[in-house]
Design a protein around this motif. Structure first.
Motif, mmCIF file in Angstrom:
data_model
loop_
_atom_site.group_PDB
_atom_site.id
_atom_site.type_symbol
_atom_site.label_atom_id
_atom_site.label_comp_id
_atom_site.label_asym_id
_atom_site.label_seq_id
_atom_site.Cartn_x
_atom_site.Cartn_y
_atom_site.Cartn_z
ATOM 1 N N LEU A 24 0.840 -1.200 0.000
ATOM 2 C CA LEU A 24 0.000 0.000 0.000
ATOM 3 C C LEU A 24 0.878 1.254 0.000
ATOM 4 O O LEU A 24 1.807 1.372 0.792
ATOM 5 C CB LEU A 24 -0.909 0.007 1.230
ATOM 6 N N VAL A 25 0.561 2.184 -0.876
ATOM 7 C CA VAL A 25 1.339 3.423 -1.008
ATOM 8 C C VAL A 25 0.393 4.619 -0.834
ATOM 9 O O VAL A 25 -0.709 4.618 -1.400
ATOM 10 C CB VAL A 25 2.014 3.504 -2.401
ATOM 11 N N PRO A 26 0.788 5.640 -0.033
ATOM 12 C CA PRO A 26 -0.079 6.816 0.126
ATOM 13 C C PRO A 26 -0.423 7.436 -1.229
ATOM 14 O O PRO A 26 0.461 7.644 -2.061
ATOM 15 C CB PRO A 26 0.781 7.771 0.963
ATOM 16 N N ASN A 27 -1.705 7.716 -1.432
ATOM 17 C CA ASN A 27 -2.131 8.369 -2.670
ATOM 18 C C ASN A 27 -2.178 9.878 -2.403
ATOM 19 O O ASN A 27 -3.208 10.439 -2.037
ATOM 20 C CB ASN A 27 -3.512 7.857 -3.115
ATOM 21 N N LEU A 28 -1.032 10.511 -2.607
ATOM 22 C CA LEU A 28 -0.888 11.928 -2.262
ATOM 23 C C LEU A 28 -1.733 12.829 -3.157
ATOM 24 O O LEU A 28 -2.224 13.872 -2.711
ATOM 25 C CB LEU A 28 0.583 12.340 -2.343
ATOM 26 N N ALA A 29 -1.932 12.421 -4.404
ATOM 27 C CA ALA A 29 -2.733 13.235 -5.331
ATOM 28 C C ALA A 29 -4.184 13.310 -4.862
ATOM 29 O O ALA A 29 -4.790 14.391 -4.833
ATOM 30 C CB ALA A 29 -2.660 12.661 -6.738
ATOM 31 N N ILE A 30 -4.734 12.157 -4.474
ATOM 32 C CA ILE A 30 -6.123 12.134 -3.977
ATOM 33 C C ILE A 30 -6.229 12.862 -2.652
ATOM 34 O O ILE A 30 -7.196 13.601 -2.403
ATOM 35 C CB ILE A 30 -6.622 10.679 -3.834
ATOM 36 N N LYS A 31 -5.219 12.706 -1.798
ATOM 37 C CA LYS A 31 -5.238 13.388 -0.504
ATOM 38 C C LYS A 31 -5.268 14.906 -0.696
ATOM 39 O O LYS A 31 -6.011 15.618 -0.010
ATOM 40 C CB LYS A 31 -4.024 12.984 0.342
ATOM 41 N N GLU A 32 -4.462 15.406 -1.617
ATOM 42 C CA GLU A 32 -4.460 16.843 -1.920
ATOM 43 C C GLU A 32 -5.802 17.283 -2.496
ATOM 44 O O GLU A 32 -6.308 18.361 -2.168
ATOM 45 C CB GLU A 32 -3.338 17.169 -2.918
ATOM 46 N N ALA A 33 -6.381 16.440 -3.342
ATOM 47 C CA ALA A 33 -7.685 16.768 -3.944
ATOM 48 C C ALA A 33 -8.778 16.821 -2.882
ATOM 49 O O ALA A 33 -9.658 17.687 -2.925
ATOM 50 C CB ALA A 33 -8.041 15.739 -5.013
ATOM 51 N N VAL A 34 -8.713 15.903 -1.932
ATOM 52 C CA VAL A 34 -9.682 15.891 -0.827
ATOM 53 C C VAL A 34 -9.560 17.163 0.013
ATOM 54 O O VAL A 34 -10.562 17.809 0.340
ATOM 55 C CB VAL A 34 -9.484 14.644 0.073
ATOM 56 N N LEU A 35 -8.327 17.529 0.354
ATOM 57 C CA LEU A 35 -8.108 18.736 1.162
ATOM 58 C C LEU A 35 -8.604 19.981 0.421
ATOM 59 O O LEU A 35 -9.230 20.861 1.023
ATOM 60 C CB LEU A 35 -6.621 18.877 1.499
ATOM 61 N N ALA A 36 -8.331 20.044 -0.883
ATOM 62 C CA ALA A 36 -8.792 21.188 -1.679
ATOM 63 C C ALA A 36 -10.320 21.242 -1.700
ATOM 64 O O ALA A 36 -10.924 22.319 -1.576
ATOM 65 C CB ALA A 36 -8.251 21.087 -3.098
ATOM 66 N N PHE A 37 -10.959 20.075 -1.838
ATOM 67 C CA PHE A 37 -12.423 20.005 -1.861
ATOM 68 C C PHE A 37 -13.007 20.430 -0.522
ATOM 69 O O PHE A 37 -13.963 21.213 -0.462
ATOM 70 C CB PHE A 37 -12.878 18.584 -2.210
ATOM 71 N N LEU A 38 -12.421 19.932 0.588
ATOM 72 C CA LEU A 38 -12.910 20.270 1.922
ATOM 73 C C LEU A 38 -12.705 21.745 2.248
ATOM 74 O O LEU A 38 -13.541 22.361 2.910
ATOM 75 C CB LEU A 38 -12.218 19.396 2.977
ATOM 76 N N ASN A 39 -11.586 22.305 1.787
ATOM 77 C CA ASN A 39 -11.332 23.731 2.023
ATOM 78 C C ASN A 39 -12.369 24.600 1.331
ATOM 79 O O ASN A 39 -12.731 25.671 1.822
ATOM 80 C CB ASN A 39 -9.929 24.121 1.540
ATOM 81 N N LYS A 40 -12.870 24.121 0.195
ATOM 82 C CA LYS A 40 -13.856 24.880 -0.569
ATOM 83 C C LYS A 40 -15.284 24.557 -0.139
ATOM 84 O O LYS A 40 -16.169 25.412 -0.193
ATOM 85 C CB LYS A 40 -13.683 24.576 -2.061
ATOM 86 N N HIS A 41 -15.515 23.303 0.305
ATOM 87 C CA HIS A 41 -16.864 22.845 0.664
ATOM 88 C C HIS A 41 -16.852 22.294 2.095
ATOM 89 O O HIS A 41 -16.852 21.071 2.290
ATOM 90 C CB HIS A 41 -17.340 21.763 -0.308
ATOM 91 N N GLY A 42 -16.850 23.179 3.066
ATOM 92 C CA GLY A 42 -16.763 22.758 4.470
ATOM 93 C C GLY A 42 -17.905 21.867 4.915
ATOM 94 O O GLY A 42 -17.769 21.110 5.877
ATOM 95 N N TRP A 43 -19.050 21.928 4.236
ATOM 96 C CA TRP A 43 -20.191 21.091 4.597
ATOM 97 C C TRP A 43 -19.855 19.601 4.505
ATOM 98 O O TRP A 43 -20.500 18.765 5.141
ATOM 99 C CB TRP A 43 -21.395 21.392 3.700
ATOM 100 N N ALA A 44 -18.834 19.262 3.686
ATOM 101 C CA ALA A 44 -18.479 17.842 3.479
ATOM 102 C C ALA A 44 -17.816 17.234 4.710
ATOM 103 O O ALA A 44 -17.609 16.025 4.764
ATOM 104 C CB ALA A 44 -17.568 17.703 2.266
ATOM 105 N N TYR A 45 -17.480 18.053 5.708
ATOM 106 C CA TYR A 45 -16.909 17.519 6.947
ATOM 107 C C TYR A 45 -17.969 16.847 7.815
ATOM 108 O O TYR A 45 -17.643 16.140 8.763
ATOM 109 C CB TYR A 45 -16.260 18.629 7.776
ATOM 110 N N LYS A 46 -19.242 17.092 7.528
ATOM 111 C CA LYS A 46 -20.300 16.524 8.370
ATOM 112 C C LYS A 46 -20.219 15.012 8.339
ATOM 113 O O LYS A 46 -20.199 14.395 7.270
ATOM 114 C CB LYS A 46 -21.677 16.989 7.898
ATOM 115 N N THR A 47 -20.194 14.395 9.535
ATOM 116 C CA THR A 47 -19.955 12.958 9.613
ATOM 117 C C THR A 47 -21.199 12.133 9.905
ATOM 118 O O THR A 47 -21.132 10.929 9.979
ATOM 119 C CB THR A 47 -18.902 12.643 10.709
ATOM 120 N N ASP A 48 -22.347 12.787 10.164
ATOM 121 C CA ASP A 48 -23.543 11.983 10.453
ATOM 122 C C ASP A 48 -24.657 12.324 9.474
ATOM 123 O O ASP A 48 -24.503 13.170 8.614
ATOM 124 C CB ASP A 48 -24.012 12.222 11.892
#
Length: 282
Positions: free
Chosen positions: A258-282
């Motif tokens: 297993l290798v860290p997928n840094l590209a997806i991780k960066e994409a997730v962070l960029a998405f969350l920074n722009k769409h804070g509502w996606a942090y909702k966990t329930d």
């Protein structure tokens, strides 16, 4: 000098026994007795951060957030790498609605905890609290932004109406043309403000940012030799409990592959920074 060293050793031994007593009281939900035991340990050895964080945890159970903050700040003075101290201080600051500071402390706790023990029991708990904190931070900012946009929109619409009335008085015989122009301008204003509010409207997280097993947004994505990406904790759990194979391709798979997928991780962070509502966990 020897007698002084002996005294310190005895004090340390007594303090450690008091910590163990406090832990036993805590397990039995006897938080007052646990606080007393930790306080005695602190009196004997005030420079041991775990005594302060243990007492803070008892205060947390009692919702005594003022004392939680005091003990956590003291523990951080003694050890700036204390995961529990940063974690509980983050919770305190969220209680006080100091969202940015609370998020900062929770992020410190998560970074320190993951670095020290990637499979630590607190790791998931801290992440859940951080996600809640990030969502609250977004919700607070979004509400403020929405209010400001609404006020600005109303001001623009009022200004256009006033301009329209002035134009009508100066354009006898061109009333229909003026009405059409006003209608187009109001429509344009509406489009501009709807576009400005788009990022704060919850939709769906893109599939490529979500784990194929949990369907939740990635937190720590890893990629397999076959090119599929999974949440690290989830795929490791699968490999340990189900078998050493990829759950989708069924190909042989080991944790070391297993290798860290840094590209997806960066994409997730960029998405969350722009769409804070996606942090909702329930």
């Amino acid at each position: 000098m020897g007698s002084n060293t002996g005294f310190l050793l005895t004090a340390a031994k007594q303090a450690e026994q008091l910590r163990k007593n406090g832990n036993n009281y805590f397990k039995k939900d006897r938080f007052g007795a646990a606080i007393d035991a930790y306080t005695e340990a602190i009196t004997l050895c005030p420079d041991v951060p775990v005594y302060w964080t243990n007492r803070a945890l008892c205060h947390r159970k009692r919702d005594d957030w003022t004392r939680v903050e005091e003990d956590c700040r003291k523990a951080i003075q003694l050890d700036n790498n204390s995961v529990k101290a940063h974690y509980m201080l983050g919770l305190v600051l969220m209680q006080k609605k100091e969202f940015a500071k609370g998020v900062n402390e929770l992020e410190k706790a998560l970074d320190l905890g993951t670095g020290a023990n990637p499979k630590g029991y607190m790791d998931e708990e801290i992440w859940q609290e951080l996600a809640k904190a990030k969502y609250l931070e977004w919700e607070h900012a979004s509400t403020k932004k929405s209010w400001e946009l609404q006020n600005l929109k109303e001001a623009c619409e009022t200004a256009l109406l006033q301009k329209h009335f002035l134009d009508i008085s100066d354009m006898e015989g061109f009333v229909d043309e003026s009405n059409n122009s006003q209608f187009r301008q109001l429509e344009a204003v509406g489009r501009v403000f709807n576009k400005a509010a788009e990022d704060d409207i919850p939709t769906e997280v893109p599939d490529y940012l979500c784990c194929k097993i949990t369907l939740d947004i990635f937190r720590d994505p890893v990629i397999t030799p076959s090119g599929l990406t999974y949440e690290r904790a989830v795929i490791l759990d699968h490999l340990q409990k189900v078998g050493k194979f990829d759950p989708v391709t069924r190909e042989l798979l080991y944790p070391s592959q297993l290798v860290p997928n840094l590209a997806i991780k960066e994409a997730v962070l960029a998405f969350l920074n722009k769409h804070g509502w996606a942090y909702k966990t329930d």
